[in-house]
Design a protein around this motif. Structure first.
Motif, PDB file in Angstrom:
ATOM      1  N   MET A 116       0.766  -1.196  -0.025  1.00  0.00           N
ATOM      2  CA  MET A 116       0.101  -0.036  -0.097  1.00  0.00           C
ATOM      3  C   MET A 116       0.813   1.245  -0.104  1.00  0.00           C
ATOM      4  SD  MET A 116      -3.080   1.060   2.641  1.00  0.00           S
ATOM      5  CE  MET A 116      -3.963   2.711   2.522  1.00  0.00           C
ATOM      6  N   GLU A 117       0.841   2.156  -0.938  1.00  0.00           N
ATOM      7  CA  GLU A 117       1.393   3.457  -1.025  1.00  0.00           C
ATOM      8  C   GLU A 117       1.060   4.296   0.233  1.00  0.00           C
ATOM      9  OE1 GLU A 117       2.707   5.815  -4.844  1.00  0.00           O
ATOM     10  OE2 GLU A 117       0.551   6.304  -4.241  1.00  0.00           O
ATOM     11  N   ILE A 118       2.099   4.877   0.633  1.00  0.00           N
ATOM     12  CA  ILE A 118       1.876   6.064   1.659  1.00  0.00           C
ATOM     13  C   ILE A 118       1.577   7.539   1.170  1.00  0.00           C
ATOM     14  CG2 ILE A 118       3.099   7.146   3.710  1.00  0.00           C
ATOM     15  CD1 ILE A 118       4.800   4.494   4.209  1.00  0.00           C
ATOM     16  N   ASN A 119       0.661   8.163   1.459  1.00  0.00           N
ATOM     17  CA  ASN A 119       0.389   9.198   0.764  1.00  0.00           C
ATOM     18  C   ASN A 119       0.685  10.559   1.841  1.00  0.00           C
ATOM     19  OD1 ASN A 119      -0.192   8.295  -1.739  1.00  0.00           O
ATOM     20  ND2 ASN A 119      -2.095   7.626  -1.152  1.00  0.00           N
ATOM     21  N   THR A 120       0.801  10.307   3.160  1.00  0.00           N
ATOM     22  CA  THR A 120       1.049  11.400   4.089  1.00  0.00           C
ATOM     23  C   THR A 120       1.795  10.821   5.010  1.00  0.00           C
ATOM     24  OG1 THR A 120      -1.456  11.852   3.967  1.00  0.00           O
ATOM     25  CG2 THR A 120      -0.104  12.587   5.901  1.00  0.00           C
ATOM     26  N   ILE A 121       2.812  11.854   5.430  1.00  0.00           N
ATOM     27  CA  ILE A 121       3.839  11.470   6.447  1.00  0.00           C
ATOM     28  C   ILE A 121       3.910  12.605   7.139  1.00  0.00           C
ATOM     29  CG2 ILE A 121       6.520  11.255   6.568  1.00  0.00           C
ATOM     30  CD1 ILE A 121       6.677  10.209   3.733  1.00  0.00           C
ATOM     31  N   LYS A 122       4.255  12.005   8.631  1.00  0.00           N
ATOM     32  CA  LYS A 122       4.290  13.158   9.748  1.00  0.00           C
ATOM     33  C   LYS A 122       5.967  13.058  10.206  1.00  0.00           C
ATOM     34  CE  LYS A 122      -0.410  12.621  11.158  1.00  0.00           C
ATOM     35  NZ  LYS A 122      -1.401  12.510  12.386  1.00  0.00           N
ATOM     36  N   LEU A 123       6.406  14.105  10.477  1.00  0.00           N
ATOM     37  CA  LEU A 123       7.929  14.520  10.805  1.00  0.00           C
ATOM     38  C   LEU A 123       7.967  15.541  11.876  1.00  0.00           C
ATOM     39  CD1 LEU A 123       9.665  14.489   7.347  1.00  0.00           C
ATOM     40  CD2 LEU A 123       9.302  12.544   8.855  1.00  0.00           C
ATOM     41  N   ARG A 124       8.961  15.281  12.784  1.00  0.00           N
ATOM     42  CA  ARG A 124       9.542  16.150  13.728  1.00  0.00           C
ATOM     43  C   ARG A 124      10.917  16.836  13.172  1.00  0.00           C
ATOM     44  NH1 ARG A 124       8.452  15.228  19.582  1.00  0.00           N
ATOM     45  NH2 ARG A 124       6.512  15.785  18.904  1.00  0.00           N
ATOM     46  N   SER A 125      10.893  17.898  13.204  1.00  0.00           N
ATOM     47  CA  SER A 125      11.853  19.049  12.525  1.00  0.00           C
ATOM     48  C   SER A 125      12.447  19.713  13.481  1.00  0.00           C
ATOM     49  CB  SER A 125      11.518  19.326  11.101  1.00  0.00           C
ATOM     50  OG  SER A 125      12.620  20.095  10.702  1.00  0.00           O
ATOM     51  N   VAL A 126      13.802  19.849  13.268  1.00  0.00           N
ATOM     52  CA  VAL A 126      14.451  20.957  13.872  1.00  0.00           C
ATOM     53  C   VAL A 126      15.312  21.827  12.830  1.00  0.00           C
ATOM     54  CG1 VAL A 126      16.447  19.746  14.557  1.00  0.00           C
ATOM     55  CG2 VAL A 126      15.952  21.485  16.057  1.00  0.00           C
ATOM     56  N   GLY A 127      15.132  23.140  13.238  1.00  0.00           N
ATOM     57  CA  GLY A 127      16.062  24.132  12.481  1.00  0.00           C
ATOM     58  C   GLY A 127      17.073  24.909  13.276  1.00  0.00           C
ATOM     59  N   ILE A 128      18.438  24.681  13.120  1.00  0.00           N
ATOM     60  CA  ILE A 128      19.277  25.365  13.860  1.00  0.00           C
ATOM     61  C   ILE A 128      20.101  26.326  13.155  1.00  0.00           C
ATOM     62  CG2 ILE A 128      21.345  24.911  15.333  1.00  0.00           C
ATOM     63  CD1 ILE A 128      20.598  21.990  15.744  1.00  0.00           C
ATOM     64  N   ASP A 129      19.937  27.785  13.676  1.00  0.00           N
ATOM     65  CA  ASP A 129      20.771  28.832  12.948  1.00  0.00           C
ATOM     66  C   ASP A 129      21.993  29.095  13.810  1.00  0.00           C
ATOM     67  OD1 ASP A 129      21.315  31.012  11.473  1.00  0.00           O
ATOM     68  OD2 ASP A 129      19.870  32.077  12.061  1.00  0.00           O
ATOM     69  N   VAL A 130      23.278  28.910  13.255  1.00  0.00           N
ATOM     70  CA  VAL A 130      24.422  29.643  13.763  1.00  0.00           C
ATOM     71  C   VAL A 130      24.583  30.773  13.123  1.00  0.00           C
ATOM     72  CG1 VAL A 130      26.776  28.906  14.620  1.00  0.00           C
ATOM     73  CG2 VAL A 130      24.775  27.052  14.402  1.00  0.00           C
ATOM     74  N   GLY A 131      24.630  31.815  13.718  1.00  0.00           N
ATOM     75  CA  GLY A 131      24.568  33.036  12.918  1.00  0.00           C
ATOM     76  C   GLY A 131      25.813  33.936  13.478  1.00  0.00           C
ATOM     77  N   SER A 132      25.940  35.128  12.801  1.00  0.00           N
ATOM     78  CA  SER A 132      27.320  35.821  13.140  1.00  0.00           C
ATOM     79  C   SER A 132      27.495  36.378  14.712  1.00  0.00           C
ATOM     80  CB  SER A 132      27.299  37.088  12.312  1.00  0.00           C
ATOM     81  OG  SER A 132      27.391  36.919  10.865  1.00  0.00           O
ATOM     82  N   SER A 133      26.280  36.727  15.031  1.00  0.00           N
ATOM     83  CA  SER A 133      26.221  37.131  16.507  1.00  0.00           C
ATOM     84  C   SER A 133      25.141  36.155  17.575  1.00  0.00           C
ATOM     85  CB  SER A 133      25.744  38.618  16.627  1.00  0.00           C
ATOM     86  OG  SER A 133      24.505  38.747  16.104  1.00  0.00           O
TER      87      SER A 133
END
Length: 202
Positions: free
Chosen positions: A1-18
């Protein structure tokens, strides 16, 4: 059976100049039935935790403090009650003057290895300008409002400019002018001078 919906937990990390920070989100991806590739598109994004903002930890003018950065990310995971193994995807982006530090690639690899399966990049000026245009909504507004829009993201070490029209970013540029090219402590003592500031001072 083909999967049409996926649930994910995501993180975004920004290492900036300051400064550096992160955000956790829950994503719902749905298969695009109209696309020939039948790829998944993000249908919903729910921010579940916005982290503290810290000064990007440095050992000296040319070196990021990898240990302190990893410790910060781990502490934010604890504050958010999220285990690293529960993170399915994410991105580590090193931007501005920090991307020029000699161990910029090391911090990207260390964070992505320590926290989960990541897209990792030390963002060049064009990529950073593109991210700013998309993240601020300027690119999408140019399509919705039928206008050409210039966005300018003034960061700690660089200012990133992008021109968007019809929903597409058609030009980008970056100048080494930012809000914290000098690090000054509470006593007024300069403790960090980034290269563009040193050039102007000379």
């Amino acid at each position: 059976m083909e999967i049409n919906t996926i649930k994910l937990r995501s993180v975004g990390i920004d290492v900036g100049s300051s400064t550096s920070h992160l955000v956790f989100s829950n994503l719902i991806l749905v298969r695009d039935e109209m696309a020939s590739s039948r790829r998944f598109r993000i249908q919903q994004r729910e921010v579940i935790y916005e982290g503290r903002i810290i000064d990007t930890p440095l050992n000296d003018n040319d070196t990021i403090d990898v240990g302190r950065m990893i410790a910060f990310v781990r502490s934010e995971c604890r504050r958010a009650a999220i285990h690293p193994e529960d993170i399915h995807t994410g991105a580590v982006i090193v931007t501005g003057e920090t991307a020029k530090k000699r161990n910029a690639r090391e911090i990207v690899e260390a964070l992505s290895k320590d926290t989960g399966k990541f897209i990792a990049a030390a963002a060049g000026p064009n990529f950073e300008s593109l991210i700013a245009a998309m993240g601020s909504g300027a690119a999408s507004r140019s399509k919705d409002d039928h206008k050409t829009i210039v966005s300018c993201d003034i960061g700690g070490g660089t200012s990133n400019i992008a021109i968007s029209t019809k929903g597409e970013t058609i030009a980008t540029s970056c100048v080494s002018v930012g809000g914290r090219l000098l690090g000054v402590d509470l006593g007024g003592k300069i403790w960090r001078i980034d290269a563009p500031a040193a050039k102007v001072m000379e």
